[in-house]
Design an enzyme around this catalytic site. Structure first.
Site, PDB file in Angstrom:
ATOM      1  N   ARG A 273      32.178  70.738  42.059  1.00  0.00           N
ATOM      2  CA  ARG A 273      31.243  70.590  43.185  1.00  0.00           C
ATOM      3  C   ARG A 273      30.607  71.946  43.488  1.00  0.00           C
ATOM      4  NH1 ARG A 273      31.987  66.499  46.904  1.00  0.00           N
ATOM      5  NH2 ARG A 273      30.096  67.379  47.817  1.00  0.00           N
TER       6      ARG A 273
ATOM      7  N   ASP B 219      37.462  54.926  44.102  1.00  0.00           N
ATOM      8  CA  ASP B 219      37.309  55.637  45.372  1.00  0.00           C
ATOM      9  C   ASP B 219      38.177  54.897  46.391  1.00  0.00           C
ATOM     10  OD1 ASP B 219      36.346  57.260  47.427  1.00  0.00           O
ATOM     11  OD2 ASP B 219      34.382  56.288  47.548  1.00  0.00           O
TER      12      ASP B 219
ATOM     13  N   GLN C 187      28.132  64.503  44.547  1.00  0.00           N
ATOM     14  CA  GLN C 187      29.362  64.203  43.809  1.00  0.00           C
ATOM     15  C   GLN C 187      29.049  63.819  42.364  1.00  0.00           C
ATOM     16  OE1 GLN C 187      32.673  64.327  45.119  1.00  0.00           O
ATOM     17  NE2 GLN C 187      33.065  64.285  42.927  1.00  0.00           N
TER      18      GLN C 187
ATOM     19  N   CYS D 196      36.437  60.893  43.429  1.00  0.00           N
ATOM     20  CA  CYS D 196      35.758  61.962  44.181  1.00  0.00           C
ATOM     21  C   CYS D 196      36.700  62.689  45.132  1.00  0.00           C
ATOM     22  CB  CYS D 196      34.552  61.392  44.928  1.00  0.00           C
ATOM     23  SG  CYS D 196      34.976  60.173  46.190  1.00  0.00           S
TER      24      CYS D 196
ATOM     25  N   ARG E 283      25.638  65.803  56.002  1.00  0.00           N
ATOM     26  CA  ARG E 283      26.595  64.688  55.863  1.00  0.00           C
ATOM     27  C   ARG E 283      26.474  63.885  57.159  1.00  0.00           C
ATOM     28  NH1 ARG E 283      32.629  64.386  53.496  1.00  0.00           N
ATOM     29  NH2 ARG E 283      31.335  64.468  51.622  1.00  0.00           N
TER      30      ARG E 283
ATOM     31  N   HIS F 125      26.020  59.360  47.462  1.00  0.00           N
ATOM     32  CA  HIS F 125      26.680  60.676  47.435  1.00  0.00           C
ATOM     33  C   HIS F 125      26.219  61.418  46.175  1.00  0.00           C
ATOM     34  CE1 HIS F 125      29.354  63.778  48.427  1.00  0.00           C
ATOM     35  NE2 HIS F 125      30.536  63.227  48.189  1.00  0.00           N
TER      36      HIS F 125
HETATM   37  N1  NVA Z   1      33.417  56.556  49.965  1.00  0.00           N
HETATM   38  C1  NVA Z   1      34.000  57.687  50.625  1.00  0.00           C
HETATM   39  C2  NVA Z   1      33.659  58.950  49.890  1.00  0.00           C
HETATM   40  C3  NVA Z   1      34.230  60.202  50.490  1.00  0.00           C
HETATM   41  C4  NVA Z   1      33.860  61.445  49.723  1.00  0.00           C
HETATM   42  C5  NVA Z   1      33.522  57.739  52.075  1.00  0.00           C
HETATM   43  O1  NVA Z   1      32.346  57.464  52.337  1.00  0.00           O
HETATM   44  O2  NVA Z   1      34.343  58.045  52.948  1.00  0.00           O
HETATM   45  N1   CP Z   2      34.419  64.198  47.558  1.00  0.00           N
HETATM   46  C1   CP Z   2      34.022  64.665  48.748  1.00  0.00           C
HETATM   47  O1   CP Z   2      32.845  64.630  49.115  1.00  0.00           O
HETATM   48  O2   CP Z   2      35.037  65.232  49.457  1.00  0.00           O
HETATM   49  P1   CP Z   2      34.994  65.677  50.987  1.00  0.00           P
HETATM   50  O3   CP Z   2      34.871  64.432  51.826  1.00  0.00           O
HETATM   51  O4   CP Z   2      36.290  66.393  51.215  1.00  0.00           O
HETATM   52  O5   CP Z   2      33.812  66.585  51.200  1.00  0.00           O
END
Ligand code: NVA
Ligand code: CP
Length: 300
Positions: free
Chosen positions: A286, A218, A133, A258, A103, A130
């Protein structure tokens, strides 16, 4: 050749479908209390430069359920965060573990890491996409509703990393995607051009949701965009998924997010906590989707 999972469409539709079918089996197996030690003595490195609840817990618990081990590596603790080059980090870490989950904000850095890695690399959220997800989302739709092929999905809100991955999913799983965003928050042009045949762009959430089978949203401000929160709340005020908006979708429609969610911003409490919402299943899946992904990438 080493397999990676950087974008959803790195994999063929066939392979994606097989992973989802296996995820459903692994879930049943786990619920039945059966032990699966397929990844015994295998190690997954998990590199994070952003926060996470679901991603971290699901990969970590998933490795335990498959008899393997996971390593949580925050960029605050490893030398990568102090400037050790991505290439050097990739050569070293991949020489010691069996797979790496990342990540990392920069999608380009994930590509560089993958290009220098001797083991599979998994994108667990970048500024661009992502894919993990979407495995869970497609599994959840299949479990609760059935085949998504030929259905219509509405994406409401920011044209962000999740929206990009829905565009890739629309192509792979053959559904139509209506995307409603405020002006200035459309998905990247490279995506709208590449997936032009699978998407319809709207500037009005109601039109995008008319007669759709699935509504997805989201957060308005993703991680790293916290300073824009106030500006975004204004720009997105007509893009909340609430009971009024869901009225336009089919009676049989479902809702996904998500998570984490902000009730009262991108979604009303009534929708996310209501009957059409699949968010808890989506989050739980997940775990099983990623176990199936790991088995696929490690040829198990
Ligand atoms: N669009 C959000 C998704 C988090 C799972 C982000 O990038 O923070
Ligand atoms: N949906 C998702 O990726 O959640 P987290 O940011 O908690 O890992």
């Amino acid at each position: 050749m080493t397999k990676h999972f950087i974008n959803l469409d790195d994999l063929s539709t066939d392979d994606l479908a097989k992973i989802i079918d296996n995820a459903i089996k692994l879930k049943q197996q786990h619920k039945a209390g059966e032990i699966n030690n397929t990844l015994k003595n295998k190690t997954l490195a998990m590199i994070f430069d952003k926060s996470s609840t679901r991603t971290r817990v699901s990969f970590e618990a998933g490795m335990t359920q498959l008899g393997g081990h996971s390593l949580f590596l925050s960029d605050r603790d490893i030398q990568l965060g102090r400037g050790e080059p991505i290439v050097d980090s990739s050569i070293v870490i991949s020489s010691m573990v069996d797979a790496v989950m990342m990540r990392i904000s920069s999608h380009e850095d994930i590509n560089t890491f993958a290009n220098n890695s001797s083991v599979p690399i998994i994108n667990a959220l970048s500024d661009e996409s992502h894919p993990c997800q979407l495995l869970a989302d497609m599994m959840t739709y299949q479990e609760h509703v059935g085949n998504i092929k030929g259905k219509t999905v509405a994406w409401v809100g920011d044209g962000n990393n999740m929206c990009h991955t829905y565009m890739q999913a629309a192509k792979a799983f053959e559904f139509k995607l209506n995307i409603a965003t405020p002006d200035g928050y459309k998905p990247d042009q490279s995506f709208t051009e590449k997936y032009a045949n699978c998407i319809n762009l709207f500037d009005n959430a109601k039109d995008a949701c008319t007669d759709v089978d699935l509504v997805v949203t989201d957060v308005w401000a993703s991680m790293g965009q916290e300073a824009e929160q106030a500006k975004r709340e204004l720009a997105f005020k007509n893009f909340q998924v609430n009971e009024d908006l869901m009225e336009n979708a089919k009676d049989s429609s479902v809702f996904m997010h998500c998570l984490p969610a902000h009730r009262g911003e991108e979604v009303s409490a009534g929708v996310i906590d209501g009957k059409q919402s699949l968010v808890w299943s989506e989050a739980e899946n997940r775990l099983h989707a990623q176990k199936a992904l790991l088995l696929y990438l490690l040829d198990k």
